[in-house]
Each structure stands twice: as structure tokens, then as C-alpha cells.
Design an enzyme around this catalytic site. Structure first.
Site, PDB file in Angstrom:
ATOM      1  N   ARG A  72      91.456  53.954   2.032  1.00 35.49           N
ATOM      2  CA  ARG A  72      92.746  53.414   2.474  1.00 35.49           C
ATOM      3  C   ARG A  72      92.739  53.090   3.958  1.00 35.49           C
ATOM      4  O   ARG A  72      93.382  52.128   4.406  1.00 35.49           O
ATOM      5  CB  ARG A  72      93.859  54.422   2.173  1.00 35.49           C
ATOM      6  CG  ARG A  72      94.230  54.465   0.702  1.00 35.49           C
ATOM      7  CD  ARG A  72      94.855  55.798   0.334  1.00 35.49           C
ATOM      8  NE  ARG A  72      96.007  56.131   1.158  1.00 35.49           N
ATOM      9  CZ  ARG A  72      97.260  55.976   0.780  1.00 35.49           C
ATOM     10  NH1 ARG A  72      97.531  55.483  -0.397  1.00 35.49           N
ATOM     11  NH2 ARG A  72      98.251  56.306   1.571  1.00 35.49           N
ATOM     12  N   ASN A 115     111.418  48.246   5.647  1.00 33.96           N
ATOM     13  CA  ASN A 115     111.221  48.131   4.201  1.00 33.96           C
ATOM     14  C   ASN A 115     112.574  47.902   3.541  1.00 33.96           C
ATOM     15  O   ASN A 115     113.599  48.348   4.049  1.00 33.96           O
ATOM     16  CB  ASN A 115     110.619  49.441   3.668  1.00 33.96           C
ATOM     17  CG  ASN A 115     110.396  49.413   2.170  1.00 33.96           C
ATOM     18  OD1 ASN A 115     109.880  48.429   1.617  1.00 33.96           O
ATOM     19  ND2 ASN A 115     110.786  50.478   1.479  1.00 33.96           N
ATOM     20  N   HIS A 150     114.587  48.610  -0.084  1.00 34.22           N
ATOM     21  CA  HIS A 150     114.486  49.455  -1.273  1.00 34.22           C
ATOM     22  C   HIS A 150     115.730  49.247  -2.129  1.00 34.22           C
ATOM     23  O   HIS A 150     116.845  49.206  -1.601  1.00 34.22           O
ATOM     24  CB  HIS A 150     114.363  50.926  -0.864  1.00 34.22           C
ATOM     25  CG  HIS A 150     114.248  51.834  -2.035  1.00 34.22           C
ATOM     26  ND1 HIS A 150     113.088  51.943  -2.784  1.00 34.22           N
ATOM     27  CD2 HIS A 150     115.157  52.646  -2.634  1.00 34.22           C
ATOM     28  CE1 HIS A 150     113.288  52.794  -3.774  1.00 34.22           C
ATOM     29  NE2 HIS A 150     114.540  53.224  -3.709  1.00 34.22           N
TER      30      HIS A 150
HETATM   31  C1  GAR Z   1     112.623  44.543  -4.630  1.00 38.60           C
HETATM   32  O1  GAR Z   1     113.701  44.862  -5.478  1.00 38.60           O
HETATM   33  C2  GAR Z   1     112.440  45.605  -3.570  1.00 38.60           C
HETATM   34  O2  GAR Z   1     113.655  46.156  -3.143  1.00 38.60           O
HETATM   35  C3  GAR Z   1     111.607  46.623  -4.301  1.00 38.60           C
HETATM   36  O3  GAR Z   1     110.689  45.874  -5.045  1.00 38.60           O
HETATM   37  C4  GAR Z   1     111.291  44.625  -5.390  1.00 38.60           C
HETATM   38  C5  GAR Z   1     110.351  43.545  -4.962  1.00 38.60           C
HETATM   39  O4  GAR Z   1     110.837  42.292  -5.390  1.00 38.60           O
HETATM   40  N1  GAR Z   1     110.952  47.524  -3.392  1.00 38.60           N
HETATM   41  C6  GAR Z   1     110.748  48.800  -3.654  1.00 38.60           C
HETATM   42  O5  GAR Z   1     111.026  49.329  -4.716  1.00 38.60           O
HETATM   43  C7  GAR Z   1     110.126  49.589  -2.522  1.00 38.60           C
HETATM   44  N2  GAR Z   1     110.220  50.978  -2.754  1.00 38.60           N
HETATM   45  P1  GAR Z   1     110.362  40.981  -4.663  1.00 38.60           P
HETATM   46  O6  GAR Z   1     108.833  41.019  -4.675  1.00 38.60           O
HETATM   47  O7  GAR Z   1     110.908  39.879  -5.507  1.00 38.60           O
HETATM   48  O8  GAR Z   1     110.912  40.996  -3.277  1.00 38.60           O
END
Ligand code: GAR
Length: 208
Positions: free
Chosen positions: A67, A109, A111
């Protein structure tokens, strides 16, 4: 002058697209300098390229368990592109403390829950199972720990009686696409921004 921003994605990239489209406006304080995906099949890569944004694939699988080497490559690419801020947009890998520290205060980020409730995966399903009446999304600074870090902005939506996971996810996603560009702009300018007019039940709250 616009500040240069990098975006990390793993998949669809709809939040990335919202950031790119907002950043294309002349009065937005950022430009998207680079999109990096950790998977070659991330659909967001073509959406970014169609919009004329530089893209790179730095595939985590090429680095196996190393990583640190993967993140060193990410960091080098972002710095070579002159990125000053970094947005995680559906980037589904935990970061090491090294990368978190390097971008401290400049990495955010999004979420799909009203943190601190429902960190992790399956947030809409868990919100429905818990019977909450209000759900939403959060933009936060990235610190060590999953979906942790100081909250910069939140937007809420109602949970309606006949919601299922996909109707609720779609309602939240509309807010994500408004909240993320607003929160990035607020972080960069150090100012609060007006709540998006299309906001749902509770106005987005942006502080910091
Ligand atoms: C989004 O809903 C974002 O909030 C979530 O993944 C999705 C990505 O959609 N992120 C998480 O869960 C982070 N913990 P996208 O690729 O269409 O933006």
C-alpha cells in the site's frame, strides 16, 4: 487564481463529474487538474476524459499488498500535476496515515450518511433498517479512521414511507452533487457558501 485539485475515484464518478462541472464555471475557485482511479475499469475515467480532464490509472492491484508504494505513486502523480487539494469521490480504499498526513487539511471525502452515524458501506440500507426519518450526506476532512474527520458540510433529506434503498440513495445523491462542490469551494476560500436552492429538508450546513 483557481486552485488545482486532484480527485481520486474507484467507480462511477458521479461526484467527480459534479466537481468537474462546477469547476468549469469561471467564478469557481478550483480547477480539476487530475483524476486518478485505482481501477482501470472505473467508469468515471471516460466521463472525466470527455470533459477534457487529465486522467491516470494507478491500479492498486499492480502493487499487491504494498500500500505504501501505491500511495507513493498516487502522491507523486498528484504533485506532478500541481494539485494542492485532494477530493475522494467514491474512492473505496482506506488510506495509510502517511498519505493522510501528507494531505492533512487539504484532503476531503464525501460519504452518503449524516456522519457520525452509518460510517462504512450500505449506508442507505442501514438507515432504512434503523428507521431514521432523516438521512443525508457529509463532506469531511480526511483523518486516520474510516469516514472520520472533522465535518465540513452536511445535507439532509427526508426518508419517505415507501422508500427502498435505491429511491433513498437517489435522493441523497442529488444532494451529494450539490454539497461536494459547495464544500470544496468553502474549504478553498475559507468562507461559507449559500445553501443550494435545490436543497432538501434541512439546509446544508457549512462551517470551518
Ligand atoms: C457516493 O455515494 C459516495 O458518497 C460514496 O460512494 C458513492 C460514489 O458514487 N462514498 C463512500 O461511501 C465513501 N465512504 P460516485 O462514484 O458516483 O461519486
Amino acid at each position: 487564481m483557481k486552485r488545482r485539485v486532484g480527485i481520486l475515484i474507484s467507480g462511477r464518478g458521479s461526484n467527480m463529474t459534479a466537481l468537474i462541472d462546477h469547476a468549469a464555471q469561471p467564478d469557481y475557485p478550483a480547477e480539476i487538474a487530475l483524476v486518478v482511479a485505482n481501477r482501470a475499469d472505473a467508469a468515471g475515467l471516460s466521463a472525466a476524459a470527455q470533459r477534457g480532464i487529465a486522467t491516470q490509472v494507478i491500479a492498486s492491484r499492480d502493487f499487491g499488498a504494498n500500500r505504501a508504494a501505491h500511495e507513493a505513486a498516487l502522491d507523486a502523480a498528484l504533485r506532478a500535476a500541481g494539485c494542492e487539494f485532494l477530493c475522494l469521490a467514491g474512492y473505496m480504499r482506506l488510506l495509510t496515515p502517511w498519505l493522510v498526513q501528507r494531505w492533512s487539511g487539504r484532503m476531503i471525502n464525501i460519504h452518503p450518511s449524516l456522519l457520525p452515524v452509518f460510517p462504512g458501506l450500505d449506508t442507505h440500507q442501514r438507515a432504512l433498517a434503523a428507521g431514521v426519518k432523516i438521512h443525508g450526506c457529509t463532506v469531511h476532512l480526511v483523518t486516520d479512521g474510516m469516514d472520520a474527520g472533522p465535518i465540513l458540510a452536511q445535507a439532509a433529506v427526508p426518508v419517505l414511507p415507501h422508500d427502498n434503498e435505491s429511491t433513498l440513495a437517489a435522493r441523497v445523491l442529488v444532494q451529494e452533487h450539490l454539497l461536494y462542490p459547495a464544500a470544496l469551494a468553502a474549504l478553498i476560500t475559507g468562507m461559507s457558501v449559500p445553501a443550494p436552492a435545490e436543497s432538501g429538508l434541512v439546509n446544508p450546513c457549512i462551517s470551518g
